[in-house]
Write a protein that holds these residues in place. Sequence first.
Motif, PDB file in Angstrom:
ATOM      1  N   ILE A  29       0.845  -1.194   0.000  1.00 20.43           N
ATOM      2  CA  ILE A  29       0.000   0.000   0.000  1.00 20.43           C
ATOM      3  C   ILE A  29       0.885   1.251   0.000  1.00 20.43           C
ATOM      4  O   ILE A  29       1.759   1.403   0.865  1.00 20.43           O
ATOM      5  N   PHE A  30       0.647   2.119  -0.959  1.00 18.63           N
ATOM      6  CA  PHE A  30       1.339   3.412  -0.982  1.00 18.63           C
ATOM      7  C   PHE A  30       0.526   4.414  -0.156  1.00 18.63           C
ATOM      8  O   PHE A  30      -0.695   4.537  -0.324  1.00 18.63           O
ATOM      9  N   ASP A 120      -0.023  -2.308  -4.918  1.00 17.99           N
ATOM     10  CA  ASP A 120      -1.363  -2.864  -5.103  1.00 17.99           C
ATOM     11  C   ASP A 120      -2.448  -1.837  -4.811  1.00 17.99           C
ATOM     12  O   ASP A 120      -3.492  -1.808  -5.478  1.00 17.99           O
ATOM     13  N   VAL A 121      -2.198  -0.987  -3.793  1.00 16.16           N
ATOM     14  CA  VAL A 121      -3.205  -0.031  -3.335  1.00 16.16           C
ATOM     15  C   VAL A 121      -2.534   1.321  -3.115  1.00 16.16           C
ATOM     16  O   VAL A 121      -1.388   1.383  -2.641  1.00 16.16           O
ATOM     17  N   ALA A 122      -3.220   2.384  -3.480  1.00 25.33           N
ATOM     18  CA  ALA A 122      -2.706   3.740  -3.236  1.00 25.33           C
ATOM     19  C   ALA A 122      -3.726   4.513  -2.411  1.00 25.33           C
ATOM     20  O   ALA A 122      -4.899   4.606  -2.801  1.00 25.33           O
ATOM     21  N   PHE A 123      -3.280   5.026  -1.249  1.00 23.83           N
ATOM     22  CA  PHE A 123      -4.077   5.925  -0.427  1.00 23.83           C
ATOM     23  C   PHE A 123      -3.497   7.329  -0.577  1.00 23.83           C
ATOM     24  O   PHE A 123      -2.361   7.578  -0.144  1.00 23.83           O
ATOM     25  N   VAL A 124      -4.246   8.249  -1.173  1.00 21.57           N
ATOM     26  CA  VAL A 124      -3.729   9.606  -1.337  1.00 21.57           C
ATOM     27  C   VAL A 124      -4.790  10.618  -0.922  1.00 21.57           C
ATOM     28  O   VAL A 124      -5.992  10.367  -1.024  1.00 21.57           O
ATOM     29  N   GLN A 125      -4.311  11.759  -0.459  1.00 17.95           N
ATOM     30  CA  GLN A 125      -5.211  12.847  -0.085  1.00 17.95           C
ATOM     31  C   GLN A 125      -5.417  13.766  -1.286  1.00 17.95           C
ATOM     32  O   GLN A 125      -4.462  14.100  -1.997  1.00 17.95           O
ATOM     33  N   LEU A 153      -6.060  -0.710  -6.864  1.00 23.26           N
ATOM     34  CA  LEU A 153      -7.102  -0.046  -6.084  1.00 23.26           C
ATOM     35  C   LEU A 153      -6.579   1.332  -5.680  1.00 23.26           C
ATOM     36  O   LEU A 153      -5.589   1.439  -4.949  1.00 23.26           O
ATOM     37  N   VAL A 154      -7.234   2.391  -6.175  1.00 25.35           N
ATOM     38  CA  VAL A 154      -6.825   3.764  -5.877  1.00 25.35           C
ATOM     39  C   VAL A 154      -7.915   4.410  -5.035  1.00 25.35           C
ATOM     40  O   VAL A 154      -9.072   4.498  -5.450  1.00 25.35           O
ATOM     41  N   VAL A 155      -7.509   4.853  -3.848  1.00 27.02           N
ATOM     42  CA  VAL A 155      -8.462   5.437  -2.908  1.00 27.02           C
ATOM     43  C   VAL A 155      -8.067   6.885  -2.643  1.00 27.02           C
ATOM     44  O   VAL A 155      -6.928   7.169  -2.262  1.00 27.02           O
ATOM     45  N   GLY A 156      -9.004   7.776  -2.851  1.00 28.48           N
ATOM     46  CA  GLY A 156      -8.762   9.187  -2.580  1.00 28.48           C
ATOM     47  C   GLY A 156      -9.454   9.614  -1.299  1.00 28.48           C
ATOM     48  O   GLY A 156     -10.643   9.331  -1.105  1.00 28.48           O
ATOM     49  N   GLU A 157      -8.699  10.256  -0.428  1.00 28.70           N
ATOM     50  CA  GLU A 157      -9.279  10.823   0.788  1.00 28.70           C
ATOM     51  C   GLU A 157      -9.478  12.317   0.556  1.00 28.70           C
ATOM     52  O   GLU A 157      -8.510  13.077   0.497  1.00 28.70           O
ATOM     53  N   VAL A 158     -10.713  12.728   0.404  1.00 27.89           N
ATOM     54  CA  VAL A 158     -11.021  14.116   0.079  1.00 27.89           C
ATOM     55  C   VAL A 158     -10.974  14.957   1.341  1.00 27.89           C
ATOM     56  O   VAL A 158     -11.699  14.689   2.306  1.00 27.89           O
TER      57      VAL A 158
END
Length: 625
Positions: A29-30, A120-125, A153-158
């Motif tokens: 996870i990034f 595999d997964v990216a968590f970015v703001q 899987l790309v997840v954006g934290e707004v």
Amino acid sequence: MIITAGSTWRDKVSTPDKVLERIKPGMRIFIGTGVSEPLTLVRHLKRSTAGNLLDLELFQLVGLGEAIGVTAQDSNKYRLKTFFSGWEASEAVSEGFADFIPSRYYQIPAVFKSGQIPIDVAFVQITPPNKAGFCSLGVCVDVARPAIEQAALVVGEVNTEIPWTFGDTFVPFSKFDMIVESTEPPIYFNRWKVDDIYDRLGANAAALIEDGSCVGSSVGPLYEALCHHLTSKKDLSIHTPFFFDNLMDLVNSGAVTNRYNRLSPGKSLTSYAIGTRTLMQWLDNNPLVEFRSIDQVFNPIDISRTPKVMAVLPAREIDLSGRLTLHTGKGNVGSGPSEVVDFFNGALISKDGRAIFALTSRNREGKPNILISVRKLPNQFSLWESVTTVVTEYGSVNMKGRSVRERAQALIDIAHPDDRADLVAEAKTRNILYPDQIFLTESAHLYPNEIEFRQTFKGKTKVRFRALKPSDEENMRQLFYRLSDQSVEYRYFYPIKTMFHSDIQEYVNIDYRHSLSLIGLPDDPNYDRIIAEARFDRLNPQTPYAELSIMVDEAYQHIGIGTYLCNVLMRLAKERQLKGFTAETLTENIKMHHVLKKMGWNIKVERLGGVDRLTMDFSRPVSPA
């Protein structure tokens, strides 16, 4: 993920728990970096006891928050792998709960793009999307984009409170597979307080930076002070890994135009921003600052494309040979060896560029930072032979082309005055300095640091002036050897052919209680040749007169330097309650007589055997009735 007509990004929001359900054991996870750390996602990850969150690898470049605190109890859930061993990761790495990946910063994006580190997964703001359907990565653009491109899987934290920034920051909202809304405020940092020591350190570093230079910033009071003292400069450019409040002040002062910034003309260039809420609000929709990935911002070749890059770099300790150590550990960012070396090399390659290492003469515990040797200390900067410019609150030294002995003399001159005697004594026992090296303990405290100024003479010749130091010994010897036989005879009254160390060291070690010597050097930071020296010596403290002497390199005569120095010495002598000068000159020395006559002093001449004994009163001569 696409926003359809009549819907908003909030209609697409999932919960952090829903996101974590998509995670499988062993995934990589990034995690977004710096103040763009997606705190809501990471803190849910840390607190969750879900059975699928096992043996994960978390990749993060720089962690400034406390969300990814790694302890023994986290070891089965995840292991942090970081490219920066400072700040919050420092303790985890040293205790064995996290892994440090050594790398040159500008090469890190290529490691992700090539798949050498699969994600595999990216968590970015991110910011909320605009009307065109694009989000901004805000104040962190390091390797987020290649991580997003690679992750399944790309997840954006707004986060609605982070600024919309320009540059390589735009990402289509459709790129994100899942969205969560941040419940945490952004990470803010207060500004650093600047005491008198750091203010003088910043002033000395700023004095080496010319108009039209390109500068950067990092963490701590050094850079707060530096930017404050740069506000009077003109046409500065900014190419910096981290953008802080101090750079905002510098831009607002009008000193920054980025006119000569080759990578982003008219714009300041950075990868990260760290600071107060005020800075974040200032950066919002601000076209004057451009965020780009670290393979551009940290690349020495790209850095060097802009002329006159002045990389001011923090050092921890330095020894008398010029070897130095760097800061590391919690509370430091951008000052470790891998980060420093990129900007160091970029500055050296840049046309008229310069790398300036700055440190206080003593640390917070009052122990010396200038030492006999740092060979056994950790975190050494390996390119010590290329270290040329060092600054403390007591001045700066240019070590380019100097021998180890000359370096040692120069560094002792900018050490804390109370540490200089011990350094001289130890250097003599180790044969770094001459065994007969003179050191005047009182003069270490009396050196007039405040005397430093510049003047332009005929032919646009720019000269900087300061008081003479013991480390000017070699330069004074070279000035002597450049003088013609006639000039030597005029100065010393007989044809001296040699100037040995034993002779010149007595001349450059000055008792500033009774004497003052000023030297002139070409106003070029890379050029330390002495072209003029003028002094007065109060040989008899009982009289209000001091002995005057002047020496000017023949290549710089007839442009007004001698007259100018006479005027400056007169002003400084008056401040010491002196009424005039005395001097002895050969009667045939017409040049010296001409200079003194132009001063308008009341001069009395006693002539004896071809030598004129002059008494010069600062009061003007009385005109005849």
